[in-house]
Design a protein around this motif. Structure first.
Motif, PDB file in Angstrom:
ATOM      1  N   PRO A  53     101.244 -61.730 -17.026  1.00  0.00           N
ATOM      2  CA  PRO A  53     100.822 -60.495 -16.550  1.00  0.00           C
ATOM      3  C   PRO A  53     101.916 -60.281 -15.133  1.00  0.00           C
ATOM      4  CG  PRO A  53      99.567 -62.383 -15.795  1.00  0.00           C
ATOM      5  CD  PRO A  53     100.306 -63.020 -16.901  1.00  0.00           C
ATOM      6  N   LYS A  54     101.857 -58.900 -14.738  1.00  0.00           N
ATOM      7  CA  LYS A  54     102.836 -58.386 -13.729  1.00  0.00           C
ATOM      8  C   LYS A  54     102.481 -59.267 -12.373  1.00  0.00           C
ATOM      9  CE  LYS A  54     104.706 -54.403 -15.429  1.00  0.00           C
ATOM     10  NZ  LYS A  54     105.352 -53.390 -14.990  1.00  0.00           N
ATOM     11  N   LYS A  55     103.335 -59.367 -11.441  1.00  0.00           N
ATOM     12  CA  LYS A  55     103.033 -59.746 -10.231  1.00  0.00           C
ATOM     13  C   LYS A  55     102.452 -58.408  -9.294  1.00  0.00           C
ATOM     14  CE  LYS A  55     107.017 -62.657  -9.786  1.00  0.00           C
ATOM     15  NZ  LYS A  55     108.230 -62.674  -9.291  1.00  0.00           N
ATOM     16  N   ALA A  56     101.554 -58.639  -8.600  1.00  0.00           N
ATOM     17  CA  ALA A  56     100.909 -57.405  -7.832  1.00  0.00           C
ATOM     18  C   ALA A  56     102.063 -56.478  -7.090  1.00  0.00           C
ATOM     19  CB  ALA A  56     100.144 -57.892  -6.587  1.00  0.00           C
ATOM     20  N   SER A  57     103.221 -57.052  -6.765  1.00  0.00           N
ATOM     21  CA  SER A  57     104.334 -56.565  -6.205  1.00  0.00           C
ATOM     22  C   SER A  57     105.215 -55.649  -7.102  1.00  0.00           C
ATOM     23  CB  SER A  57     105.183 -57.397  -5.313  1.00  0.00           C
ATOM     24  OG  SER A  57     105.686 -58.530  -6.060  1.00  0.00           O
ATOM     25  N   GLU A  58     105.107 -55.904  -8.291  1.00  0.00           N
ATOM     26  CA  GLU A  58     106.036 -55.332  -9.459  1.00  0.00           C
ATOM     27  C   GLU A  58     105.616 -53.890  -9.827  1.00  0.00           C
ATOM     28  OE1 GLU A  58     107.932 -58.176 -12.836  1.00  0.00           O
ATOM     29  OE2 GLU A  58     105.793 -58.638 -12.561  1.00  0.00           O
ATOM     30  N   GLN A  59     106.849 -53.028  -9.784  1.00  0.00           N
ATOM     31  CA  GLN A  59     106.514 -51.690 -10.021  1.00  0.00           C
ATOM     32  C   GLN A  59     106.012 -51.529 -11.318  1.00  0.00           C
ATOM     33  OE1 GLN A  59     110.239 -49.843  -9.651  1.00  0.00           O
ATOM     34  NE2 GLN A  59     109.420 -47.870 -10.543  1.00  0.00           N
ATOM     35  N   GLU A  60     105.176 -50.516 -11.404  1.00  0.00           N
ATOM     36  CA  GLU A  60     104.398 -50.235 -12.635  1.00  0.00           C
ATOM     37  C   GLU A  60     105.388 -49.435 -13.579  1.00  0.00           C
ATOM     38  OE1 GLU A  60     101.658 -50.559 -15.365  1.00  0.00           O
ATOM     39  OE2 GLU A  60     101.561 -51.489 -13.514  1.00  0.00           O
ATOM     40  N   LYS A  61     105.739 -49.756 -14.855  1.00  0.00           N
ATOM     41  CA  LYS A  61     106.679 -49.108 -15.785  1.00  0.00           C
ATOM     42  C   LYS A  61     105.962 -49.247 -17.052  1.00  0.00           C
ATOM     43  CE  LYS A  61     111.212 -49.721 -14.270  1.00  0.00           C
ATOM     44  NZ  LYS A  61     112.574 -50.141 -14.716  1.00  0.00           N
ATOM     45  N   THR A  62     106.164 -48.236 -17.946  1.00  0.00           N
ATOM     46  CA  THR A  62     105.411 -48.320 -19.290  1.00  0.00           C
ATOM     47  C   THR A  62     106.535 -48.690 -20.375  1.00  0.00           C
ATOM     48  OG1 THR A  62     105.850 -45.860 -19.511  1.00  0.00           O
ATOM     49  CG2 THR A  62     104.122 -46.577 -18.396  1.00  0.00           C
TER      50      THR A  62
END
Length: 107
Positions: A53-62
């Motif tokens: 899973p992504k870290k909370a600090s990672e930018q959302e990309k698709t």
């Protein structure tokens, strides 16, 4: 929403790149850029479908965004080498449809 033919995609990218003195990157640099984009796509696929899973600090990309980035770089690559993507696709599909016609279970 706009829909583009491969010719229109290649023309739009060329119109954009032609604004700059630097022009297209070299094939080696474009290959490196394509590899970067494939890595970014792999990261997104792993976040959405894998166990990381992504870290909370990672930018959302698709995945869609990453595929678009790959298409841009692929188009730059084709344009820089004067390759018509439609013709390249036709060659590949003809090869695949011939080589793999009996490889998979038909519906």
């Amino acid at each position: 929403m706009n829909y583009y033919t491969t010719k229109e995609i290649q023309e739009r990218v060329d119109s954009y790149i032609s604004q700059f003195k630097e022009g297209y990157f070299s094939p080696l640099s474009l290959m490196a850029r394509m590899t970067e984009e494939v890595g970014e796509l792999a990261r997104e696929v792993n976040h959405y479908y894998g166990e990381k899973p992504k870290k909370a600090s990672e930018q959302e990309k698709t995945i869609e965004e990453e595929l678009g980035d790959m298409l841009f770089v692929l188009t730059c690559f084709a344009n820089s080498l004067e390759i018509d993507l439609s013709q390249a696709f036709e060659q590949s599909m003809t090869k695949i449809e011939t080589r793999d016609k009996d490889r998979w279970t038909r519906k």
